[in-house]
Scaffold this motif. Structure first.
Motif, PDB file in Angstrom:
ATOM      1  N   GLY A   1       0.816  -1.206   0.000  1.00  0.00           N
ATOM      2  CA  GLY A   1       0.000   0.000   0.000  1.00  0.00           C
ATOM      3  C   GLY A   1       0.851   1.257   0.000  1.00  0.00           C
ATOM      4  N   GLY A   2       0.170   2.402  -0.091  1.00  0.00           N
ATOM      5  CA  GLY A   2       0.855   3.693  -0.105  1.00  0.00           C
ATOM      6  C   GLY A   2       0.212   4.689  -1.038  1.00  0.00           C
ATOM      7  N   GLY A   3      -1.074   4.493  -1.338  1.00  0.00           N
ATOM      8  CA  GLY A   3      -1.800   5.457  -2.158  1.00  0.00           C
ATOM      9  C   GLY A   3      -1.321   5.558  -3.586  1.00  0.00           C
ATOM     10  N   TRP A   4      -0.668   4.497  -4.101  1.00  0.00           N
ATOM     11  CA  TRP A   4      -0.018   4.497  -5.426  1.00  0.00           C
ATOM     12  C   TRP A   4       1.102   5.539  -5.487  1.00  0.00           C
ATOM     13  CZ3 TRP A   4      -5.453   5.894  -5.862  1.00  0.00           C
ATOM     14  CH2 TRP A   4      -6.311   4.789  -5.942  1.00  0.00           C
TER      15      TRP A   4
ATOM     16  N   ALA B   1      -4.336 -13.212  -5.341  1.00  0.00           N
ATOM     17  CA  ALA B   1      -3.817 -11.839  -5.322  1.00  0.00           C
ATOM     18  C   ALA B   1      -4.223 -11.191  -4.014  1.00  0.00           C
ATOM     19  CB  ALA B   1      -4.340 -11.035  -6.499  1.00  0.00           C
ATOM     20  N   SER B   2      -3.270 -10.491  -3.407  1.00  0.00           N
ATOM     21  CA  SER B   2      -3.506  -9.887  -2.103  1.00  0.00           C
ATOM     22  C   SER B   2      -2.819  -8.529  -2.051  1.00  0.00           C
ATOM     23  CB  SER B   2      -2.967 -10.797  -0.996  1.00  0.00           C
ATOM     24  OG  SER B   2      -3.207 -10.252   0.281  1.00  0.00           O
ATOM     25  N   GLY B   3      -3.266  -7.708  -1.114  1.00  0.00           N
ATOM     26  CA  GLY B   3      -2.623  -6.411  -0.929  1.00  0.00           C
ATOM     27  C   GLY B   3      -3.369  -5.580   0.084  1.00  0.00           C
ATOM     28  N   GLY B   4      -2.736  -4.484   0.479  1.00  0.00           N
ATOM     29  CA  GLY B   4      -3.318  -3.586   1.459  1.00  0.00           C
ATOM     30  C   GLY B   4      -3.513  -2.194   0.879  1.00  0.00           C
ATOM     31  N   SER B   5      -4.647  -1.585   1.191  1.00  0.00           N
ATOM     32  CA  SER B   5      -4.947  -0.217   0.783  1.00  0.00           C
ATOM     33  C   SER B   5      -4.860  -0.088  -0.748  1.00  0.00           C
ATOM     34  CB  SER B   5      -4.015   0.759   1.506  1.00  0.00           C
ATOM     35  OG  SER B   5      -4.468   2.085   1.377  1.00  0.00           O
TER      36      SER B   5
END
Length: 280
Positions: free
Chosen positions: A60-63, A130-134
């Motif tokens: 994550g990180g807002g792109w 597929a996984s990820g945060g934010s």
């Protein structure tokens, strides 16, 4: 089947060492001078007679910011549970002057690359998670649900669509009332996972905290409703008091980290992507 929070599992969670798994780096994409890598975590002992599920994590990180190391502890844990895990780079604004659209292209390229080279890691291509945060969770969901934004140099004979989604406070609504609309604009109709749920959407588990300042619980309630409407499995786990990023590894308070890992394992067992945890 039901995962069991055993003493062995708890000790593993408490004492995970970032150097404990053998790891390799694989260049999956190059754009001009920009190189994007997959960091790979595998089970300690590979059985050459079988294939394995794969799980790719997007940070994550807002792109805008972040590194693939965010999910290193989750990758280590699931590698010990016989899943081949990948931590993926993708282009971000602060480093590459890129837009969110390029990040989606990279996420799709990563999954295509894993599918194309599945034999190299003995991956079962019907069990790619597929996984990820934010914003990374957005990318994971976008690989499954959106049709646009792909690299013209990719081999489109290999699907970018994962077979399951594990989404940690993922940005799923990019519409006018959602996150990132000021950067996405009217393209949200093609870009936003919530606006692209259709029949055949992969089984999904959603994690959210009640104190998330970016994503209201009502957004996830609506997401689940849309998934239910197309008859796709969707599990929503809401954690009381959880803030944005609550699932991250935190030595001072392991509760959310351990709980989300445990619930992820229950979900993956239920859809047949993991064997039941041994009762030790």
């Amino acid at each position: 089947m039901k995962a069991k929070m055993t003493i062995v599992t708890i000790l593993l969670l408490l004492f995970l060492d970032v150097e404990s798994n053998a790891q390799t780096l694989e260049l999956y994409k190059q754009i001009d001078t920009t190189q994007l890598f997959l960091e790979i975590y595998q089970p300690q002992k590979i059985d050459t007679s079988r294939s394995y599920p794969a799980m790719v994590f997007f940070f994550g990180g807002g792109w805008n910011s972040g590194t693939r190391k965010q999910f290193i502890h989750q990758a280590q844990y699931f590698a010990e549970k016989d899943i081949i895990c990948f931590l993926a780079d993708y282009r971000i604004k602060n480093k590459h002057k890129s837009r969110p659209f390029e990040a989606v292209k990279d996420a799709k390229s990563a999954i295509r690359y894993i599918r194309e080279h599945a034999d190299k890691w003995q991956i079962d291509t019907s069990k790619i998670i597929a996984s990820g945060g934010s914003a990374g969770g957005h990318l994971a969901a976008a690989t499954a649900l959106t049709e646009e934004y792909f690299e013209v140099t990719d081999d489109l004979n290999y699907s970018c669509k994962p077979n399951a989604l594990v989404l940690y406070n993922a940005v799923v609504d990019n519409g006018p009332a959602g996150y990132g609309y000021e950067r996405i604009g009217d393209e949200y109709k093609a870009f936003s996972p919530l606006h692209n749920i259709e029949k055949g959407a992969p089984p999904t588990i959603l994690f959210l905290g009640t104190k998330d300042h970016l994503i209201p619980v009502t957004t996830y309630d609506y997401y689940k409703l849309a998934m239910d409407k197309v008859k796709s499995k969707c599990i929503l786990k809401v954690y009381d008091g959880g803030k944005h990023g609550f699932f991250n590894y935190n030595k001072k308070d392991m509760y959310f980290f351990k709980s989300t890992l445990f619930d992820t394992q229950v979900f993956l067992e239920a859809i047949g992507f993991m064997d039941e945890a041994p009762n030790k």
